[in-house]
Design a protein around this motif. Structure first.
Motif, PDB file in Angstrom:
ATOM      1  N   SER A 130       0.843  -1.195   0.000  1.00 35.22           N
ATOM      2  CA  SER A 130       0.000   0.000   0.000  1.00 35.22           C
ATOM      3  C   SER A 130       0.875   1.241   0.000  1.00 35.22           C
ATOM      4  CB  SER A 130      -0.906   0.024   1.235  1.00 35.22           C
ATOM      5  OG  SER A 130      -0.129   0.249   2.402  1.00 35.22           O
ATOM      6  N   ARG A 131       0.271   2.364  -0.320  1.00 38.87           N
ATOM      7  CA  ARG A 131       0.979   3.634  -0.273  1.00 38.87           C
ATOM      8  C   ARG A 131       1.324   3.999   1.165  1.00 38.87           C
ATOM      9  NH1 ARG A 131      -1.963   7.243  -5.034  1.00 38.87           N
ATOM     10  NH2 ARG A 131      -1.457   5.766  -6.701  1.00 38.87           N
ATOM     11  N   ALA A 132       0.482   3.609   2.090  1.00 35.01           N
ATOM     12  CA  ALA A 132       0.778   3.862   3.501  1.00 35.01           C
ATOM     13  C   ALA A 132       2.046   3.125   3.926  1.00 35.01           C
ATOM     14  CB  ALA A 132      -0.403   3.459   4.379  1.00 35.01           C
ATOM     15  N   ASP A 133       2.243   1.923   3.389  1.00 36.35           N
ATOM     16  CA  ASP A 133       3.460   1.172   3.691  1.00 36.35           C
ATOM     17  C   ASP A 133       4.693   1.879   3.125  1.00 36.35           C
ATOM     18  OD1 ASP A 133       1.954  -0.737   4.997  1.00 36.35           O
ATOM     19  OD2 ASP A 133       2.111  -2.231   3.394  1.00 36.35           O
ATOM     20  N   VAL A 134       4.564   2.493   1.950  1.00 37.69           N
ATOM     21  CA  VAL A 134       5.672   3.261   1.376  1.00 37.69           C
ATOM     22  C   VAL A 134       6.005   4.433   2.292  1.00 37.69           C
ATOM     23  CG1 VAL A 134       6.386   4.732  -0.560  1.00 37.69           C
ATOM     24  CG2 VAL A 134       5.178   2.578  -1.004  1.00 37.69           C
ATOM     25  N   ASP A 135       4.970   5.136   2.725  1.00 33.33           N
ATOM     26  CA  ASP A 135       5.171   6.263   3.634  1.00 33.33           C
ATOM     27  C   ASP A 135       5.873   5.813   4.919  1.00 33.33           C
ATOM     28  OD1 ASP A 135       3.712   7.708   1.740  1.00 33.33           O
ATOM     29  OD2 ASP A 135       1.901   7.788   2.971  1.00 33.33           O
ATOM     30  N   ALA A 136       5.422   4.691   5.466  1.00 32.29           N
ATOM     31  CA  ALA A 136       5.999   4.176   6.709  1.00 32.29           C
ATOM     32  C   ALA A 136       7.449   3.741   6.507  1.00 32.29           C
ATOM     33  CB  ALA A 136       5.156   3.018   7.238  1.00 32.29           C
ATOM     34  N   PHE A 137       7.736   3.134   5.369  1.00 37.33           N
ATOM     35  CA  PHE A 137       9.104   2.759   5.035  1.00 37.33           C
ATOM     36  C   PHE A 137      10.013   3.980   5.055  1.00 37.33           C
ATOM     37  CE2 PHE A 137      11.998   3.321   1.458  1.00 37.33           C
ATOM     38  CZ  PHE A 137      12.979   2.385   1.736  1.00 37.33           C
ATOM     39  N   HIS A 138       9.596   5.040   4.387  1.00 44.72           N
ATOM     40  CA  HIS A 138      10.414   6.250   4.278  1.00 44.72           C
ATOM     41  C   HIS A 138      10.683   6.839   5.668  1.00 44.72           C
ATOM     42  CE1 HIS A 138      11.222  10.533   3.137  1.00 44.72           C
ATOM     43  NE2 HIS A 138      12.009   9.906   2.279  1.00 44.72           N
ATOM     44  N   LYS A 139       9.643   6.932   6.452  1.00 46.99           N
ATOM     45  CA  LYS A 139       9.783   7.495   7.802  1.00 46.99           C
ATOM     46  C   LYS A 139      10.722   6.645   8.657  1.00 46.99           C
ATOM     47  CE  LYS A 139       7.027   8.905  11.784  1.00 46.99           C
ATOM     48  NZ  LYS A 139       5.688   8.997  12.367  1.00 46.99           N
ATOM     49  N   ALA A 140      10.548   5.341   8.620  1.00 49.68           N
ATOM     50  CA  ALA A 140      11.374   4.442   9.424  1.00 49.68           C
ATOM     51  C   ALA A 140      12.826   4.449   8.952  1.00 49.68           C
ATOM     52  CB  ALA A 140      10.816   3.023   9.380  1.00 49.68           C
ATOM     53  N   ALA A 141      13.029   4.482   7.642  1.00 51.26           N
ATOM     54  CA  ALA A 141      14.396   4.477   7.102  1.00 51.26           C
ATOM     55  C   ALA A 141      15.142   5.747   7.492  1.00 51.26           C
ATOM     56  CB  ALA A 141      14.362   4.315   5.584  1.00 51.26           C
ATOM     57  N   LEU A 142      14.452   6.885   7.447  1.00 53.91           N
ATOM     58  CA  LEU A 142      15.094   8.134   7.872  1.00 53.91           C
ATOM     59  C   LEU A 142      15.407   8.098   9.357  1.00 53.91           C
ATOM     60  CD1 LEU A 142      13.052  10.811   5.881  1.00 53.91           C
ATOM     61  CD2 LEU A 142      15.317   9.871   5.348  1.00 53.91           C
ATOM     62  N   ALA A 143      14.482   7.560  10.130  1.00 54.41           N
ATOM     63  CA  ALA A 143      14.697   7.472  11.575  1.00 54.41           C
ATOM     64  C   ALA A 143      15.856   6.537  11.914  1.00 54.41           C
ATOM     65  CB  ALA A 143      13.420   6.993  12.269  1.00 54.41           C
ATOM     66  N   ALA A 144      16.114   5.582  11.053  1.00 51.99           N
ATOM     67  CA  ALA A 144      17.204   4.627  11.284  1.00 51.99           C
ATOM     68  C   ALA A 144      18.545   5.135  10.759  1.00 51.99           C
ATOM     69  CB  ALA A 144      16.860   3.293  10.625  1.00 51.99           C
ATOM     70  N   GLY A 145      18.582   6.361  10.261  1.00 52.84           N
ATOM     71  CA  GLY A 145      19.842   6.929   9.805  1.00 52.84           C
ATOM     72  C   GLY A 145      20.005   7.049   8.305  1.00 52.84           C
ATOM     73  N   GLY A 146      18.970   6.662   7.540  1.00 52.17           N
ATOM     74  CA  GLY A 146      19.030   6.819   6.091  1.00 52.17           C
ATOM     75  C   GLY A 146      18.951   8.284   5.696  1.00 52.17           C
ATOM     76  N   LYS A 147      19.400   8.574   4.481  1.00 52.02           N
ATOM     77  CA  LYS A 147      19.335   9.938   3.956  1.00 52.02           C
ATOM     78  C   LYS A 147      18.304   9.987   2.839  1.00 52.02           C
ATOM     79  CE  LYS A 147      23.978  11.115   5.229  1.00 52.02           C
ATOM     80  NZ  LYS A 147      25.358  10.948   4.889  1.00 52.02           N
ATOM     81  N   ASP A 148      17.468  11.001   2.883  1.00 51.23           N
ATOM     82  CA  ASP A 148      16.396  11.144   1.900  1.00 51.23           C
ATOM     83  C   ASP A 148      16.949  11.228   0.482  1.00 51.23           C
ATOM     84  OD1 ASP A 148      13.686  11.580   1.045  1.00 51.23           O
ATOM     85  OD2 ASP A 148      14.225  13.683   0.769  1.00 51.23           O
ATOM     86  N   ASN A 149      16.320  10.472  -0.418  1.00 54.13           N
ATOM     87  CA  ASN A 149      16.656  10.525  -1.835  1.00 54.13           C
ATOM     88  C   ASN A 149      15.385  10.659  -2.668  1.00 54.13           C
ATOM     89  OD1 ASN A 149      18.321  10.516  -4.108  1.00 54.13           O
ATOM     90  ND2 ASN A 149      18.129   8.312  -4.359  1.00 54.13           N
ATOM     91  N   GLY A 150      14.317  11.139  -2.059  1.00 51.97           N
ATOM     92  CA  GLY A 150      13.047  11.322  -2.764  1.00 51.97           C
ATOM     93  C   GLY A 150      11.903  10.819  -1.917  1.00 51.97           C
ATOM     94  N   GLY A 151      11.164  11.747  -1.340  1.00 53.59           N
ATOM     95  CA  GLY A 151      10.070  11.391  -0.443  1.00 53.59           C
ATOM     96  C   GLY A 151       8.938  10.664  -1.136  1.00 53.59           C
ATOM     97  N   PRO A 152       8.013  10.134  -0.343  1.00 57.81           N
ATOM     98  CA  PRO A 152       6.888   9.391  -0.889  1.00 57.81           C
ATOM     99  C   PRO A 152       6.081  10.222  -1.882  1.00 57.81           C
ATOM    100  CG  PRO A 152       6.994   9.123   1.489  1.00 57.81           C
ATOM    101  CD  PRO A 152       7.978  10.190   1.135  1.00 57.81           C
ATOM    102  N   GLY A 153       5.724   9.590  -2.975  1.00 57.12           N
ATOM    103  CA  GLY A 153       4.899  10.271  -3.969  1.00 57.12           C
ATOM    104  C   GLY A 153       4.797   9.481  -5.252  1.00 57.12           C
ATOM    105  N   LEU A 154       3.906   9.953  -6.115  1.00 54.86           N
ATOM    106  CA  LEU A 154       3.720   9.335  -7.419  1.00 54.86           C
ATOM    107  C   LEU A 154       4.893   9.664  -8.336  1.00 54.86           C
ATOM    108  CD1 LEU A 154      -0.082  10.007  -7.982  1.00 54.86           C
ATOM    109  CD2 LEU A 154       1.017   7.763  -7.783  1.00 54.86           C
TER     110      LEU A 154
END
Length: 127
Positions: free
Chosen positions: A74-98
């Motif tokens: 689901s798209r909610a799972d994508v959003d949750a992935f992004h949030k969790a990955a950033l919280a775990a120390g990942g660096k943003d390379n493109g936020g959730p979206g179409l």
């Protein structure tokens, strides 16, 4: 769980020639070239049988440039992935979206892991 993957190549045309031949016996071919206005001018093409799943990305140096995409339900799972990955120390390379330049329902988020790998979660379902 893996939706698609990609590698960096220095000489895109030479790699394309190789993969065109290597993939043919497997029933796969180059199915899509991403328009260069979305790639910063670099060549990016995807191979597969019914949809692109193995991508070549033109680069000055091969690797690290690894890209791994994981399917989300689901798209909610994508959003949750992004949030969790950033919280775990990942660096943003493109936020959730179409990303409609891939297809109309392509919803994804991207992060660099601690080693610089481009990690993606993607959902192909509408809304």
């Amino acid at each position: 769980m893996i939706d698609h993957t990609g590698i960096s190549v220095v000489d895109f045309e030479a790699a394309k020639t190789f993969y065109d031949k290597a993939m043919a016996p497997l029933g796969a071919s180059l199915l899509y070239m991403v328009p260069i206005e979305y790639t910063g001018g670099e060549k990016v093409g995807g191979y597969g049988r019914d949809r692109p799943v193995f991508w070549l990305h033109e680069a000055k140096v091969p690797g690290p440039g690894r890209h791994y995409a994981f399917g989300a339900t689901s798209r909610a799972d994508v959003d949750a992935f992004h949030k969790a990955a950033l919280a775990a120390g990942g660096k943003d390379n493109g936020g959730p979206g179409l990303r409609p330049h891939y297809h109309e329902h392509y919803y994804a988020a991207f992060v660099f892991d601690p080693d610089g790998n481009n990690i993606e979660a993607v959902c192909h379902r509408p809304g």
